[in-house]
Motif scaffolding. Structure first.
Motif, PDB file in Angstrom:
ATOM      1  N   HIS A 179       0.300  -1.363   0.379  1.00 48.44           N
ATOM      2  CA  HIS A 179       0.161  -0.052   0.328  1.00 48.44           C
ATOM      3  C   HIS A 179       1.253   1.657   0.094  1.00 48.44           C
ATOM      4  N   VAL A 180       0.235   2.644  -0.331  1.00 46.99           N
ATOM      5  CA  VAL A 180       1.050   3.641  -0.993  1.00 46.99           C
ATOM      6  C   VAL A 180       0.940   4.644   0.380  1.00 46.99           C
ATOM      7  N   PRO A 181       1.974   4.999   1.267  1.00 48.84           N
ATOM      8  CA  PRO A 181       0.979   5.606   2.437  1.00 48.84           C
ATOM      9  C   PRO A 181       1.683   7.052   2.458  1.00 48.84           C
ATOM     10  N   GLU A 182       1.839   7.342   1.026  1.00 49.30           N
ATOM     11  CA  GLU A 182       2.090   8.686   0.498  1.00 49.30           C
ATOM     12  C   GLU A 182       2.793   8.800  -0.875  1.00 49.30           C
ATOM     13  N   ARG A 183       2.923   9.741  -1.445  1.00 47.28           N
ATOM     14  CA  ARG A 183       3.001  10.293  -2.669  1.00 47.28           C
ATOM     15  C   ARG A 183       3.124  11.748  -3.217  1.00 47.28           C
ATOM     16  N   VAL A 184       4.682  12.211  -3.437  1.00 46.06           N
ATOM     17  CA  VAL A 184       4.581  13.716  -4.153  1.00 46.06           C
ATOM     18  C   VAL A 184       3.688  13.135  -6.012  1.00 46.06           C
ATOM     19  N   ASP A 185       2.291  14.535  -6.393  1.00 49.15           N
ATOM     20  CA  ASP A 185       2.219  14.508  -7.352  1.00 49.15           C
ATOM     21  C   ASP A 185       2.173  15.598  -8.023  1.00 49.15           C
ATOM     22  N   MET A 188       6.317   3.112  -0.583  1.00 51.41           N
ATOM     23  CA  MET A 188       5.517   2.056  -0.645  1.00 51.41           C
ATOM     24  C   MET A 188       5.876   0.916   0.677  1.00 51.41           C
ATOM     25  N   THR A 189       4.906   0.238   1.250  1.00 54.00           N
ATOM     26  CA  THR A 189       4.580  -0.372   2.354  1.00 54.00           C
ATOM     27  C   THR A 189       3.823  -1.794   2.359  1.00 54.00           C
ATOM     28  N   VAL A 190       4.586  -3.105   2.275  1.00 51.47           N
ATOM     29  CA  VAL A 190       4.415  -4.137   3.001  1.00 51.47           C
ATOM     30  C   VAL A 190       3.944  -4.431   3.983  1.00 51.47           C
ATOM     31  N   SER A 191       4.263  -3.899   4.732  1.00 51.87           N
ATOM     32  CA  SER A 191       3.939  -3.681   5.697  1.00 51.87           C
ATOM     33  C   SER A 191       3.820  -2.793   6.834  1.00 51.87           C
ATOM     34  N   ASN A 192       3.727  -2.447   8.326  1.00 51.79           N
ATOM     35  CA  ASN A 192       3.286  -1.188   8.755  1.00 51.79           C
ATOM     36  C   ASN A 192       4.451   0.051   9.149  1.00 51.79           C
ATOM     37  N   LYS A 193       5.213  -0.062   8.854  1.00 49.90           N
ATOM     38  CA  LYS A 193       6.552   0.943   8.219  1.00 49.90           C
ATOM     39  C   LYS A 193       5.499   1.971   7.508  1.00 49.90           C
ATOM     40  N   ALA A 194       6.344   3.702   7.337  1.00 48.15           N
ATOM     41  CA  ALA A 194       5.806   4.135   6.238  1.00 48.15           C
ATOM     42  C   ALA A 194       6.401   2.996   5.440  1.00 48.15           C
ATOM     43  N   HIS A 195       8.178   3.156   5.580  1.00 50.08           N
ATOM     44  CA  HIS A 195       8.321   2.937   3.610  1.00 50.08           C
ATOM     45  C   HIS A 195       8.947   1.626   3.839  1.00 50.08           C
ATOM     46  N   ASP A 196       8.669   0.862   2.929  1.00 50.63           N
ATOM     47  CA  ASP A 196       9.371  -0.460   2.466  1.00 50.63           C
ATOM     48  C   ASP A 196      10.761  -0.071   1.404  1.00 50.63           C
ATOM     49  N   ILE A 197      10.031   0.807   1.165  1.00 53.81           N
ATOM     50  CA  ILE A 197      10.670   0.591  -0.374  1.00 53.81           C
ATOM     51  C   ILE A 197       9.571   2.341  -1.110  1.00 53.81           C
ATOM     52  N   GLY A 205       9.602  15.504   5.910  1.00 54.02           N
ATOM     53  CA  GLY A 205       8.153  15.359   6.155  1.00 54.02           C
ATOM     54  C   GLY A 205       7.388  14.074   5.852  1.00 54.02           C
ATOM     55  N   ILE A 206       7.586  13.441   4.709  1.00 54.97           N
ATOM     56  CA  ILE A 206       7.466  12.195   4.017  1.00 54.97           C
ATOM     57  C   ILE A 206       8.043  11.284   4.656  1.00 54.97           C
ATOM     58  N   THR A 207       7.154  10.231   5.926  1.00 55.83           N
ATOM     59  CA  THR A 207       7.166   9.832   6.512  1.00 55.83           C
ATOM     60  C   THR A 207       7.908   9.851   8.142  1.00 55.83           C
ATOM     61  N   ARG A 208       8.091  11.025   8.290  1.00 59.41           N
ATOM     62  CA  ARG A 208       8.403  12.022   9.167  1.00 59.41           C
ATOM     63  C   ARG A 208       9.441  11.332   9.563  1.00 59.41           C
ATOM     64  N   PHE A 248      17.944   6.477   9.664  1.00 54.00           N
ATOM     65  CA  PHE A 248      16.932   6.727   9.304  1.00 54.00           C
ATOM     66  C   PHE A 248      16.503   6.077  10.882  1.00 54.00           C
ATOM     67  N   SER A 249      15.700   7.206  11.652  1.00 49.34           N
ATOM     68  CA  SER A 249      14.796   6.521  13.194  1.00 49.34           C
ATOM     69  C   SER A 249      13.376   7.376  12.290  1.00 49.34           C
ATOM     70  N   GLY A 250      12.973   6.445  13.315  1.00 47.23           N
ATOM     71  CA  GLY A 250      11.141   7.099  14.075  1.00 47.23           C
ATOM     72  C   GLY A 250      10.719   6.748  12.773  1.00 47.23           C
ATOM     73  N   GLY A 251       9.516   7.599  12.808  1.00 42.39           N
ATOM     74  CA  GLY A 251       8.503   7.488  11.144  1.00 42.39           C
ATOM     75  C   GLY A 251       7.341   7.002  11.643  1.00 42.39           C
ATOM     76  N   TYR A 252       6.341   7.276  10.930  1.00 35.01           N
ATOM     77  CA  TYR A 252       5.112   6.802  11.715  1.00 35.01           C
ATOM     78  C   TYR A 252       4.282   5.491  11.229  1.00 35.01           C
ATOM     79  N   THR A 253       3.341   5.765  12.159  1.00 35.62           N
ATOM     80  CA  THR A 253       3.025   3.590  11.991  1.00 35.62           C
ATOM     81  C   THR A 253       1.664   3.842  10.446  1.00 35.62           C
ATOM     82  N   ALA A 254       2.157   2.911   9.946  1.00 34.51           N
ATOM     83  CA  ALA A 254       1.245   3.063   8.545  1.00 34.51           C
ATOM     84  C   ALA A 254       0.148   2.078   8.032  1.00 34.51           C
ATOM     85  N   TYR A 255      -1.089   2.035   9.297  1.00 33.97           N
ATOM     86  CA  TYR A 255      -1.465   1.491   8.237  1.00 33.97           C
ATOM     87  C   TYR A 255      -2.146   0.749   7.142  1.00 33.97           C
TER      88      TYR A 255
END
Lengths: 120, 306
Positions: free
Chosen positions: B175-181, B191-200, B246-249, B266-273
């Motif tokens: 899923h896609v927690p964040e994007r720039v258009d 994008m993430t396959v878990s609930n980290k803000a991004h895996d890739i 700002g993205i992922t924090r 990298f440290s922190g980052g929000y949890t992405a459900y």
């Protein structure tokens, strides 16, 4: 380094800018340029990894003698090296030098490499 | 178990120009464990808080960059299922036999529209030095250098990121927690396959198959500061930071390995459900999205990749 004395120091000019850096023969040209320009004034060449891998500081040497150490062939091919292209972070001067920035944007690099491949 | 299929990033294989310099960088400074060097010259590394045998593989070559990025699945059945879905999407899948890497089961590989090779696998041996699980200490041997806890994610540059997004979300269940258009379409996707803000993550770029950075997770902002101290002391080329995205924090430093591959701590980052809406950045705010304190991109962000 001659006879264990202090290393010789040369001047490096960048065409198109008024920056003149003093660079010892044991020092990398890019590091000398960075030391010669006060933060946050932009450098006349781009800075990236400072280790010969990323290509940000690609320059053409217009005059002067120098040695280089290993740099990524993705950014300076053997032929380009023979033509005087190098990464500033891999250049150590053996005389006063003049260089000019020769950074390739990703699109320019892609197109140049494709053209070279075609020519081969 | 709620998370099924793919679990997390598992292996990144990096090309380096000089193996000795690279090992010094990743082991002494980043603090990864040296696992093995094999007959083909590849070096296997593992972060101290990772359970499995290795996560970072170094291969000496005359151009830096990323050979592939691999995700670990929860079983061979899942990998087989993904193979069918990937082929149905129209991509060719190849096989890498078990044992091609020590302690590692069979892998499948394919190239996505951005030009990057992605692999999936189900099995890897646990490390002999894996973190304790029985009334555990927080670490087994004293962390070293920047104290990297795990290989966390990568940011890749290449074309066709709309197709990349479609593939990762529809076929690999990301899923896609964040994007720039941008006005002319997607510029970047996290994008993430878990609930980290991004895996890739991917940024739109003319050249295919490029690496922007490989990231390592640190405990907190204090360890980010400690990492910055190490960078100055050992003359490691810093790109930007310490700062925040700002993205992922996440709190971050971009810097370079001796081959020009960009690293991130990298440290922190929000949890992405998965049921959270996507955060969307527009072209007027992208500077703040990438570097929250500077509020502008640096030149290298868009132009320096390996």
């Amino acid at each position: 380094m001659a006879d264990g004395n202090e290393p010789r120091v040369f001047r490096i000019r960048v065409r198109g800018s008024d920056v003149v850096a003093s660079c010892a023969e044991t020092e990398k040209a890019l590091i000398a340029l960075e030391q010669a320009v006060a933060f946050p004034r932009p450098l006349p060449v781009n800075v990236g990894c400072r280790k010969g891998g990323c290509g940000a500081c690609r320059v053409k040497v217009l005059s002067g003698d120098y040695t280089t150490i290993k740099m990524s062939r993705a950014h300076v091919t053997e032929q380009e090296e023979a033509e005087g292209y190098a990464l500033a972070c891999r250049i150590m001067p053996l005389s006063d030098m003049e260089i000019e920035p020769a950074f390739l944007s990703p699109r320019e690099r892609m197109e140049m490499r494709q053209a070279q491949k075609f020519a081969d | 178990m709620s998370q099924e299929g793919l679990l997390r990033p598992g292996i990144a294989q990096l090309r380096v120009l000089d193996m000795d310099e690279a090992v010094k960088h990743y082991v002494e400074y980043l603090g990864l464990e040296f696992v093995s060097k094999e007959d083909d010259g590849r070096v296997y590394l593992r972060a101290y808080d990772e359970f499995h045998r290795h996560s970072v593989v170094l291969r000496e070559a005359d151009q830096a960059g990323l050979d592939f990025f691999a995700f670990k699945a929860d079983g061979q059945e899942a990998v087989d299922g993904f193979r069918k879905r990937i082929e149905d999407f129209g991509y060719t899948v190849d096989d890498v036999p078990a044992g091609e890497m020590p302690g590692t089961g069979a892998r499948i590989g394919f190239t996505v529209a951005s030009g990057h090779r992605i692999e999936l696998y189900a099995d890897m041996d646990l490390s002999e030095d894996a973190p304790e699980t029985n009334s555990p200490m927080i670490w087994k041997t004293m962390p070293r250098g920047m104290r990297a806890q795990r290989m966390d994610h990568c940011l890749l540059y290449g074309p066709n990121i709309e197709e990349v997004e479609k593939f990762f979300t529809e076929v690999l269940d990301f899923h896609v927690p964040e994007r720039v258009d941008m006005p002319d379409g997607a510029f970047a996707i996290w994008m993430t396959v878990s609930n980290k803000a991004h895996d890739i993550a991917f940024v739109k770029h003319d050249e295919p198959g490029k690496l922007h950075h490989l990231a390592f997770f640190l405990q907190d902002w204090n360890d980010i500061g400690h990492a910055a101290d190490i960078m100055t002391h050992y003359d490691i080329s810093r790109d930007l930071g310490p700062t925040r995205h700002g993205i992922t924090r996440g709190q971050t430093i971009y810097f370079f390995d001796p081959s020009g591959n960009r690293n991130e701590v990298f440290s922190g980052g929000y949890t992405a459900y998965k049921d959270h809406p996507t955060r969307v950045w527009d072209h007027n705010s992208v500077g703040r999205g990438i570097f929250y304190y500077e509020r502008q991109l640096n030149d290298a962000f868009l132009s320096v990749v390996t």
